[in-house]
Design a protein around this motif. Sequence first.
Motif, mmCIF file in Angstrom:
data_model
loop_
_atom_site.group_PDB
_atom_site.id
_atom_site.type_symbol
_atom_site.label_atom_id
_atom_site.label_comp_id
_atom_site.label_asym_id
_atom_site.label_seq_id
_atom_site.Cartn_x
_atom_site.Cartn_y
_atom_site.Cartn_z
ATOM 1 N N GLY A 30 4.014 14.932 -12.522
ATOM 2 C CA GLY A 30 3.382 14.841 -13.845
ATOM 3 C C GLY A 30 4.150 13.926 -14.768
ATOM 4 N N THR A 31 4.936 13.022 -14.173
ATOM 5 C CA THR A 31 5.706 12.076 -15.003
ATOM 6 C C THR A 31 4.996 10.735 -15.041
ATOM 7 O OG1 THR A 31 6.930 11.480 -13.039
ATOM 8 C CG2 THR A 31 7.946 13.098 -14.491
ATOM 9 N N GLY A 32 5.390 9.897 -15.992
ATOM 10 C CA GLY A 32 4.768 8.578 -16.141
ATOM 11 C C GLY A 32 5.017 7.709 -14.919
ATOM 12 N N LEU A 33 4.080 6.802 -14.701
ATOM 13 C CA LEU A 33 4.168 5.900 -13.555
ATOM 14 C C LEU A 33 4.468 4.489 -14.061
ATOM 15 C CD1 LEU A 33 3.115 5.368 -10.408
ATOM 16 C CD2 LEU A 33 1.138 4.494 -11.612
ATOM 17 N N ILE A 34 5.487 3.861 -13.489
ATOM 18 C CA ILE A 34 5.776 2.450 -13.780
ATOM 19 C C ILE A 34 5.921 1.766 -12.430
ATOM 20 C CG2 ILE A 34 7.343 0.792 -14.845
ATOM 21 C CD1 ILE A 34 8.086 2.870 -16.881
ATOM 22 N N LEU A 35 5.095 0.755 -12.213
ATOM 23 C CA LEU A 35 5.027 0.189 -10.867
ATOM 24 C C LEU A 35 4.661 -1.291 -10.918
ATOM 25 C CD1 LEU A 35 5.001 0.992 -7.844
ATOM 26 C CD2 LEU A 35 2.579 1.499 -8.092
ATOM 27 N N GLU A 36 5.262 -2.051 -10.019
ATOM 28 C CA GLU A 36 4.866 -3.453 -9.865
ATOM 29 C C GLU A 36 4.414 -3.643 -8.426
ATOM 30 O OE1 GLU A 36 7.796 -5.422 -13.219
ATOM 31 O OE2 GLU A 36 8.083 -5.968 -11.130
ATOM 32 N N HIS A 37 3.253 -4.235 -8.247
ATOM 33 C CA HIS A 37 2.771 -4.458 -6.875
ATOM 34 C C HIS A 37 1.831 -5.653 -6.845
ATOM 35 C CE1 HIS A 37 -1.442 -3.094 -7.090
ATOM 36 N NE2 HIS A 37 -1.004 -2.333 -8.073
ATOM 37 N N ARG A 38 1.513 -6.064 -5.622
ATOM 38 C CA ARG A 38 0.646 -7.235 -5.465
ATOM 39 C C ARG A 38 -0.780 -6.817 -5.113
ATOM 40 N NH1 ARG A 38 4.424 -9.634 -1.005
ATOM 41 N NH2 ARG A 38 4.694 -7.386 -0.835
ATOM 42 N N ILE A 39 -1.712 -7.677 -5.491
ATOM 43 C CA ILE A 39 -3.103 -7.488 -5.066
ATOM 44 C C ILE A 39 -3.609 -8.820 -4.526
ATOM 45 C CG2 ILE A 39 -3.705 -5.655 -6.698
ATOM 46 C CD1 ILE A 39 -5.237 -7.959 -8.285
ATOM 47 N N ILE A 40 -4.683 -8.742 -3.756
ATOM 48 C CA ILE A 40 -5.410 -9.952 -3.371
ATOM 49 C C ILE A 40 -6.802 -9.778 -3.969
ATOM 50 C CG2 ILE A 40 -6.286 -11.375 -1.480
ATOM 51 C CD1 ILE A 40 -3.367 -11.315 -1.166
ATOM 52 N N THR A 41 -7.171 -10.646 -4.887
ATOM 53 C CA THR A 41 -8.472 -10.501 -5.547
ATOM 54 C C THR A 41 -9.594 -10.851 -4.563
ATOM 55 O OG1 THR A 41 -8.597 -12.792 -6.290
ATOM 56 C CG2 THR A 41 -7.416 -11.243 -7.726
ATOM 57 N N ARG A 93 0.822 -1.227 0.000
ATOM 58 C CA ARG A 93 0.000 0.000 0.000
ATOM 59 C C ARG A 93 0.845 1.260 0.000
ATOM 60 N NH1 ARG A 93 -4.873 -1.794 2.862
ATOM 61 N NH2 ARG A 93 -6.049 -2.503 1.065
ATOM 62 N N CYS A 94 1.850 1.298 0.909
ATOM 63 C CA CYS A 94 2.681 2.508 1.024
ATOM 64 C C CYS A 94 3.400 2.767 -0.285
ATOM 65 C CB CYS A 94 3.703 2.344 2.141
ATOM 66 S SG CYS A 94 2.939 2.474 3.740
ATOM 67 N N LEU A 95 3.964 1.714 -0.844
ATOM 68 C CA LEU A 95 4.713 1.848 -2.089
ATOM 69 C C LEU A 95 3.818 2.430 -3.188
ATOM 70 C CD1 LEU A 95 7.181 0.873 -4.015
ATOM 71 C CD2 LEU A 95 5.662 -1.038 -4.502
ATOM 72 N N VAL A 96 2.618 1.869 -3.324
ATOM 73 C CA VAL A 96 1.708 2.322 -4.382
ATOM 74 C C VAL A 96 1.310 3.782 -4.136
ATOM 75 C CG1 VAL A 96 -0.540 1.947 -5.479
ATOM 76 C CG2 VAL A 96 0.842 -0.008 -4.783
ATOM 77 N N ARG A 97 0.940 4.102 -2.888
ATOM 78 C CA ARG A 97 0.488 5.460 -2.585
ATOM 79 C C ARG A 97 1.614 6.472 -2.827
ATOM 80 N NH1 ARG A 97 -0.580 5.491 3.010
ATOM 81 N NH2 ARG A 97 1.608 6.021 3.071
ATOM 82 N N ASP A 98 2.823 6.153 -2.320
ATOM 83 C CA ASP A 98 3.944 7.096 -2.462
ATOM 84 C C ASP A 98 4.303 7.320 -3.925
ATOM 85 O OD1 ASP A 98 3.879 7.139 0.208
ATOM 86 O OD2 ASP A 98 5.757 6.042 0.535
ATOM 87 N N GLU A 99 4.351 6.232 -4.653
ATOM 88 C CA GLU A 99 4.737 6.324 -6.068
ATOM 89 C C GLU A 99 3.689 7.109 -6.855
ATOM 90 O OE1 GLU A 99 7.638 5.576 -8.942
ATOM 91 O OE2 GLU A 99 7.575 5.799 -6.776
ATOM 92 N N ASP A 100 2.421 6.827 -6.535
ATOM 93 C CA ASP A 100 1.308 7.500 -7.190
ATOM 94 C C ASP A 100 1.384 9.008 -6.920
ATOM 95 O OD1 ASP A 100 -0.960 7.233 -8.753
ATOM 96 O OD2 ASP A 100 -2.284 7.431 -7.028
ATOM 97 N N ASN A 101 1.583 9.366 -5.647
ATOM 98 C CA ASN A 101 1.674 10.787 -5.283
ATOM 99 C C ASN A 101 2.842 11.459 -5.975
ATOM 100 O OD1 ASN A 101 -0.517 10.738 -3.657
ATOM 101 N ND2 ASN A 101 0.616 10.388 -1.763
ATOM 102 N N ARG A 102 3.963 10.752 -5.975
ATOM 103 C CA ARG A 102 5.175 11.332 -6.575
ATOM 104 C C ARG A 102 4.945 11.649 -8.052
ATOM 105 N NH1 ARG A 102 9.361 10.061 -9.444
ATOM 106 N NH2 ARG A 102 8.688 7.921 -9.821
ATOM 107 N N CYS A 103 4.360 10.683 -8.768
ATOM 108 C CA CYS A 103 4.145 10.867 -10.210
ATOM 109 C C CYS A 103 3.077 11.919 -10.474
ATOM 110 C CB CYS A 103 3.767 9.549 -10.868
ATOM 111 S SG CYS A 103 5.125 8.396 -10.831
ATOM 112 N N ASN A 104 2.040 11.965 -9.627
ATOM 113 C CA ASN A 104 1.004 12.992 -9.804
ATOM 114 C C ASN A 104 1.592 14.377 -9.667
ATOM 115 O OD1 ASN A 104 -1.132 11.323 -10.303
ATOM 116 N ND2 ASN A 104 -1.681 11.112 -8.150
ATOM 117 N N LYS A 105 2.440 14.528 -8.658
ATOM 118 C CA LYS A 105 3.046 15.843 -8.416
ATOM 119 C C LYS A 105 3.969 16.223 -9.557
ATOM 120 C CE LYS A 105 2.915 16.380 -3.461
ATOM 121 N NZ LYS A 105 3.525 15.703 -2.348
#
Length: 522
Positions: free
Chosen positions: A286-297, A272-284
Amino acid sequence: MWLHEAGGVTGFSGVAAGQAQAANRQSTHIGDLMQTTHRGRKTSCLVTGTSTSLPPFRNGAGHMFHYDHRLMNAEEMFKKSNFLLKESLRIACIGSYKLDVRSLLWKSSEELDNIFGIDKGYVRSLQGWIDLVHPQDAEMIGQSLRKKLLGQRTSFNHEYRIVRKSNGETGWVRHIGELTHGRNGKVASMVGTVQDITERKRNENLLKKSRQRFERMAETVPAVLYDYVLNPDGTNRFTYMNRRCKEIYGVDAEEIIADSGKLWTLVHDDDRCLVRDEDNRCNKAGTGLILEHRIITPQGELKWLHIESRPSPTAPETPATWSGFIVDITERKATEEKIRHMAHHDSLTGLANRALFSDRLQNALSSAERDGCSSALMALDLDLFKPVNDQFGHLVGDALLKEVAQRMVGCVRDSDTVARIGGDEFVVLLRNVAGEKEALAVAEKIRATLEQPFIAAGHTVRISCCLGLALYPVHGEDGLALHRHADDALYRAKKDGRNRVRLCEPLANYSPALARAVISSG
Ligand SMILES: Nc1nc2c(ncn2[C@@H]2O[C@H](COP(=O)(O)OP(=O)(O)OP(=O)(O)O)[C@@H](O)[C@H]2O)c(=O)[nH]1
């Protein structure tokens, strides 16, 4: 007309208008305009009190005429607006018509004739109209027109294809018609417009085809494709998501489009932290986002996802649209993990291999140095393993090696490492040992465990081993030195008659009996 006859209707004031009713003239007031019939001729003029500034003139018949500026302006304006209207209709490709219900004949504007490609001589009957409609639409339009004219409806609004009479080309028109009713309440005529919408239809068709192509491709791509709008106030929503969403997230795309927060709930707690931080960083940024993370369906499946997203350029403080794709990389991650495991582990026993052991040893020595702790390195070689192979075959030998590995792992802590570095050669790293006594105790424990009979591939096999032990930092300050000293000790154990533990010199005269004493004392 903006001229009128002098002494007749020119320069009419209220008085003049009264005089005009005399003799053979008949006048009608329409606001400021007065229509006059004079000797059978109809003429219009403005009833005005202002005098004209242009001099009067006489026509060929000897009649005197005066200019009336207001009339002149009104006529000019009418002409102008008429011209503008005609031009607008021409530019907008709109023609007009009037269809008489009794005769079923229609009159058309020049623009309508251009749209249909008909000339003055064309028979403007109801059938004549239907004949201009594309054969595939003719029946529907014919029926609809007749229905309207029979008074069942009050307006007509259809888009249909036509075949232009002049060149046989197919075009599209938008036909709007309104019914007018006579005093008896019956339909008298239909008036309306026909707009050429061929270009619009062509564009719509291209757009439709392009959308269909995109949809086809979007469903073929093994990825979730999406458009996401992020508002300046932080609120967000998905405006597009293809159906792969269900396959990858186990949730319908419609659900995510209705509530983007749903996606967030699926993110693995540890990511969660990784996704949120990366998302915020890219939003601020305005650069592209490239990310690998896990989900539980929602079905409880753990998946690895790869996300790539880019923002479309927008002005500051306006909603930003991010377009991207999400791929299920669970299999790739598993393969990567397998390859990584293979690169660092022995394929037969699953123990660490020499490379991983070296890494761990290096790491252990660094932290031991930092923390002022001790670590131990053990070299182990099975005694008379070759005869086992010779007697029972390699499969039994393999099974025995696996069992040996298991027992060794059972003798050490999780933080320690057992590795297989050759056929029947093993090494053990003990992290943070209190000293020689503790290390010797573990070595003895291993020796004693391996002494017990094994059931390997259905055969009862007995074996023993020799262990050589070296400690950091007393016997060596680097991995190489420790290996050398542990090997020396092992060699001595073999030489001394097998099934024994030897510590690096000067404590060379080590024996299982001594080890047992060490264990019981400490
Ligand atoms: N089954 C099996 N045997 C192996 C494997 N790798 C090596 N070996 C055999 O292990 C044996 C090792 O024997 P050695 O180290 O020469 O000697 P030993 O019989 O253990 O005798 P000492 O070490 O002197 O007590 C050889 O016969 C190798 O062929 C393996 O992966 N599986």
